[in-house]
Design a protein around this motif. Sequence first.
Motif, PDB file in Angstrom:
ATOM      1  N   TRP A 188       0.866  -1.182   0.000  1.00  0.00           N
ATOM      2  CA  TRP A 188       0.000   0.000   0.000  1.00  0.00           C
ATOM      3  C   TRP A 188       0.903   1.231   0.000  1.00  0.00           C
ATOM      4  CZ3 TRP A 188      -5.391   0.111   0.074  1.00  0.00           C
ATOM      5  CH2 TRP A 188      -5.953   1.384   0.188  1.00  0.00           C
ATOM      6  N   GLU A 189       0.902   1.963  -1.113  1.00  0.00           N
ATOM      7  CA  GLU A 189       1.808   3.086  -1.250  1.00  0.00           C
ATOM      8  C   GLU A 189       1.327   4.306  -0.455  1.00  0.00           C
ATOM      9  OE1 GLU A 189       4.616   3.319  -2.841  1.00  0.00           O
ATOM     10  OE2 GLU A 189       4.669   1.442  -3.950  1.00  0.00           O
ATOM     11  N   PRO A 190       2.201   4.916   0.331  1.00  0.00           N
ATOM     12  CA  PRO A 190       1.801   6.136   1.033  1.00  0.00           C
ATOM     13  C   PRO A 190       1.526   7.249   0.037  1.00  0.00           C
ATOM     14  CG  PRO A 190       4.176   5.764   1.219  1.00  0.00           C
ATOM     15  CD  PRO A 190       3.592   4.530   0.599  1.00  0.00           C
ATOM     16  N   GLY A 191       0.435   7.989   0.248  1.00  0.00           N
ATOM     17  CA  GLY A 191       0.093   9.068  -0.670  1.00  0.00           C
ATOM     18  C   GLY A 191      -0.458   8.575  -1.986  1.00  0.00           C
ATOM     19  N   GLY A 192      -0.809   7.298  -2.060  1.00  0.00           N
ATOM     20  CA  GLY A 192      -1.261   6.725  -3.324  1.00  0.00           C
ATOM     21  C   GLY A 192      -2.516   7.376  -3.860  1.00  0.00           C
ATOM     22  N   THR A 193      -3.454   7.706  -2.986  1.00  0.00           N
ATOM     23  CA  THR A 193      -4.709   8.309  -3.433  1.00  0.00           C
ATOM     24  C   THR A 193      -4.449   9.614  -4.166  1.00  0.00           C
ATOM     25  OG1 THR A 193      -5.945   7.332  -1.598  1.00  0.00           O
ATOM     26  CG2 THR A 193      -6.934   9.232  -2.680  1.00  0.00           C
ATOM     27  N   GLU A 194      -3.634  10.467  -3.577  1.00  0.00           N
ATOM     28  CA  GLU A 194      -3.358  11.773  -4.199  1.00  0.00           C
ATOM     29  C   GLU A 194      -2.576  11.605  -5.497  1.00  0.00           C
ATOM     30  OE1 GLU A 194      -3.781  15.788  -4.650  1.00  0.00           O
ATOM     31  OE2 GLU A 194      -4.769  14.404  -3.278  1.00  0.00           O
ATOM     32  N   ARG A 195      -1.631  10.688  -5.518  1.00  0.00           N
ATOM     33  CA  ARG A 195      -0.858  10.446  -6.745  1.00  0.00           C
ATOM     34  C   ARG A 195      -1.765   9.979  -7.867  1.00  0.00           C
ATOM     35  NH1 ARG A 195       3.717   6.516  -4.591  1.00  0.00           N
ATOM     36  NH2 ARG A 195       4.129   6.270  -6.839  1.00  0.00           N
ATOM     37  N   LEU A 196      -2.684   9.087  -7.559  1.00  0.00           N
ATOM     38  CA  LEU A 196      -3.618   8.596  -8.570  1.00  0.00           C
ATOM     39  C   LEU A 196      -4.563   9.696  -9.036  1.00  0.00           C
ATOM     40  CD1 LEU A 196      -4.378   5.141  -6.947  1.00  0.00           C
ATOM     41  CD2 LEU A 196      -3.364   5.475  -9.221  1.00  0.00           C
ATOM     42  N   ARG A 197      -5.041  10.517  -8.105  1.00  0.00           N
ATOM     43  CA  ARG A 197      -5.944  11.607  -8.471  1.00  0.00           C
ATOM     44  C   ARG A 197      -5.264  12.584  -9.425  1.00  0.00           C
ATOM     45  NH1 ARG A 197      -6.958  15.038  -4.696  1.00  0.00           N
ATOM     46  NH2 ARG A 197      -8.972  15.792  -5.383  1.00  0.00           N
ATOM     47  N   VAL A 219      -7.637   2.795 -16.784  1.00  0.00           N
ATOM     48  CA  VAL A 219      -7.119   2.639 -15.431  1.00  0.00           C
ATOM     49  C   VAL A 219      -5.639   2.260 -15.474  1.00  0.00           C
ATOM     50  CG1 VAL A 219      -7.241   1.194 -13.357  1.00  0.00           C
ATOM     51  CG2 VAL A 219      -9.343   2.089 -14.372  1.00  0.00           C
ATOM     52  N   ALA A 220      -5.276   1.424 -16.419  1.00  0.00           N
ATOM     53  CA  ALA A 220      -3.876   1.014 -16.543  1.00  0.00           C
ATOM     54  C   ALA A 220      -2.978   2.222 -16.776  1.00  0.00           C
ATOM     55  CB  ALA A 220      -3.726   0.014 -17.678  1.00  0.00           C
ATOM     56  N   GLU A 221      -3.432   3.156 -17.599  1.00  0.00           N
ATOM     57  CA  GLU A 221      -2.640   4.358 -17.883  1.00  0.00           C
ATOM     58  C   GLU A 221      -2.519   5.237 -16.628  1.00  0.00           C
ATOM     59  OE1 GLU A 221      -3.362   5.431 -22.562  1.00  0.00           O
ATOM     60  OE2 GLU A 221      -5.059   5.711 -21.183  1.00  0.00           O
ATOM     61  N   ILE A 222      -3.607   5.338 -15.900  1.00  0.00           N
ATOM     62  CA  ILE A 222      -3.586   6.146 -14.668  1.00  0.00           C
ATOM     63  C   ILE A 222      -2.590   5.554 -13.677  1.00  0.00           C
ATOM     64  CG2 ILE A 222      -4.925   6.918 -12.684  1.00  0.00           C
ATOM     65  CD1 ILE A 222      -7.414   6.827 -14.548  1.00  0.00           C
ATOM     66  N   ALA A 223      -2.701   4.260 -13.457  1.00  0.00           N
ATOM     67  CA  ALA A 223      -1.813   3.591 -12.504  1.00  0.00           C
ATOM     68  C   ALA A 223      -0.353   3.734 -12.912  1.00  0.00           C
ATOM     69  CB  ALA A 223      -2.188   2.119 -12.388  1.00  0.00           C
ATOM     70  N   ALA A 224      -0.068   3.552 -14.206  1.00  0.00           N
ATOM     71  CA  ALA A 224       1.305   3.657 -14.687  1.00  0.00           C
ATOM     72  C   ALA A 224       1.844   5.075 -14.508  1.00  0.00           C
ATOM     73  CB  ALA A 224       1.372   3.248 -16.155  1.00  0.00           C
ATOM     74  N   ALA A 225       0.996   6.074 -14.792  1.00  0.00           N
ATOM     75  CA  ALA A 225       1.429   7.469 -14.655  1.00  0.00           C
ATOM     76  C   ALA A 225       1.719   7.828 -13.205  1.00  0.00           C
ATOM     77  CB  ALA A 225       0.360   8.397 -15.225  1.00  0.00           C
ATOM     78  N   ALA A 226       1.025   7.153 -12.283  1.00  0.00           N
ATOM     79  CA  ALA A 226       1.239   7.394 -10.853  1.00  0.00           C
ATOM     80  C   ALA A 226       2.349   6.522 -10.286  1.00  0.00           C
ATOM     81  CB  ALA A 226      -0.055   7.127 -10.084  1.00  0.00           C
ATOM     82  N   GLY A 227       2.896   5.623 -11.103  1.00  0.00           N
ATOM     83  CA  GLY A 227       3.939   4.717 -10.630  1.00  0.00           C
ATOM     84  C   GLY A 227       3.413   3.621  -9.734  1.00  0.00           C
ATOM     85  N   LEU A 228       2.126   3.242  -9.938  1.00  0.00           N
ATOM     86  CA  LEU A 228       1.477   2.219  -9.125  1.00  0.00           C
ATOM     87  C   LEU A 228       0.904   1.131 -10.024  1.00  0.00           C
ATOM     88  CD1 LEU A 228      -0.360   4.701  -6.722  1.00  0.00           C
ATOM     89  CD2 LEU A 228       1.732   3.420  -6.228  1.00  0.00           C
ATOM     90  N   THR A 229       0.229   0.166  -9.428  1.00  0.00           N
ATOM     91  CA  THR A 229      -0.363  -0.918 -10.197  1.00  0.00           C
ATOM     92  C   THR A 229      -1.869  -0.734 -10.294  1.00  0.00           C
ATOM     93  OG1 THR A 229      -0.775  -2.307  -8.267  1.00  0.00           O
ATOM     94  CG2 THR A 229       1.415  -2.482  -9.301  1.00  0.00           C
ATOM     95  N   GLU A 230      -2.490  -1.449 -11.234  1.00  0.00           N
ATOM     96  CA  GLU A 230      -3.950  -1.409 -11.351  1.00  0.00           C
ATOM     97  C   GLU A 230      -4.603  -1.918 -10.068  1.00  0.00           C
ATOM     98  OE1 GLU A 230      -6.033  -2.461 -15.071  1.00  0.00           O
ATOM     99  OE2 GLU A 230      -4.021  -2.949 -15.842  1.00  0.00           O
ATOM    100  N   ARG A 231      -4.021  -2.942  -9.462  1.00  0.00           N
ATOM    101  CA  ARG A 231      -4.584  -3.466  -8.220  1.00  0.00           C
ATOM    102  C   ARG A 231      -4.603  -2.372  -7.152  1.00  0.00           C
ATOM    103  NH1 ARG A 231      -2.233  -8.829  -5.372  1.00  0.00           N
ATOM    104  NH2 ARG A 231      -3.226  -9.753  -7.207  1.00  0.00           N
ATOM    105  N   THR A 232      -3.534  -1.604  -7.081  1.00  0.00           N
ATOM    106  CA  THR A 232      -3.492  -0.514  -6.109  1.00  0.00           C
ATOM    107  C   THR A 232      -4.543   0.532  -6.430  1.00  0.00           C
ATOM    108  OG1 THR A 232      -1.125  -0.868  -5.762  1.00  0.00           O
ATOM    109  CG2 THR A 232      -2.029   1.247  -5.060  1.00  0.00           C
ATOM    110  N   PHE A 233      -4.733   0.823  -7.730  1.00  0.00           N
ATOM    111  CA  PHE A 233      -5.775   1.780  -8.117  1.00  0.00           C
ATOM    112  C   PHE A 233      -7.122   1.357  -7.537  1.00  0.00           C
ATOM    113  CE2 PHE A 233      -9.346   3.116 -10.660  1.00  0.00           C
ATOM    114  CZ  PHE A 233      -9.091   4.451 -10.919  1.00  0.00           C
TER     115      PHE A 233
END
Length: 200
Positions: free
Chosen positions: A4-13, A30-44
């Motif tokens: 669970w990435e800290p600050g993940g919500t804000e990074r994704l937003r 969703v895949a593009e959003i997650a990649a742009a935030a440096g996270l995974t789709e599951r995390t999204f």
Amino acid sequence: MVRWEPGGTERLRMAALDLYVRQGFEQTTVAEIAAAAGLTERTFFRHFADKREVLFNGQEVLEAQFLAGVAEAPDGSSPLDLAAAALAGSAGFFSEDRRAWSRRRQTVIGANASLQERESLKMATLAGSLAAALRDRGIAEPAATLAGQTAVTVFSVSFATWVEDDETRTFPAIEHDVLAELTALTAATVQAPAAERPTV
């Protein structure tokens, strides 16, 4: 197991909004959003139910602030006073550091019919919750529903004004001005001679 990435919500937003503005809401995955935030789709999907909720996340917090304003209003408050209290309760949600985000968000919503429908549903739900809160305070119908709708109308007009490019007033100042204008308009209508009022 995905951390669970800290600050993940804000990074994704922020990543999602950048993509929505640049290439369109429907065209963004969703895949593009997650990649742009440096996270995974599951995390999204741990943070948001779908890509629409990136834009509407926090609705329950806003509604809670409206309702807190009603709950904290003095005993004996009129329906319009309770509507004003609800608006005052919500004003703190829209701080100056939120304006740039809100402007960009509104641009995305304004360009997509399904998002506009979602926004309208959000406002209708809020009006219903406010009417219920007013009934709990002893306000009878139709006054409770009218006051709830009034608060949402003033809020909607205030928000649309606040996100205009050249607007510099604070959100509370705009709400105050819009409510004052509505109050003056209502007073003028009530005081007009019956012969001058339009017939239905």
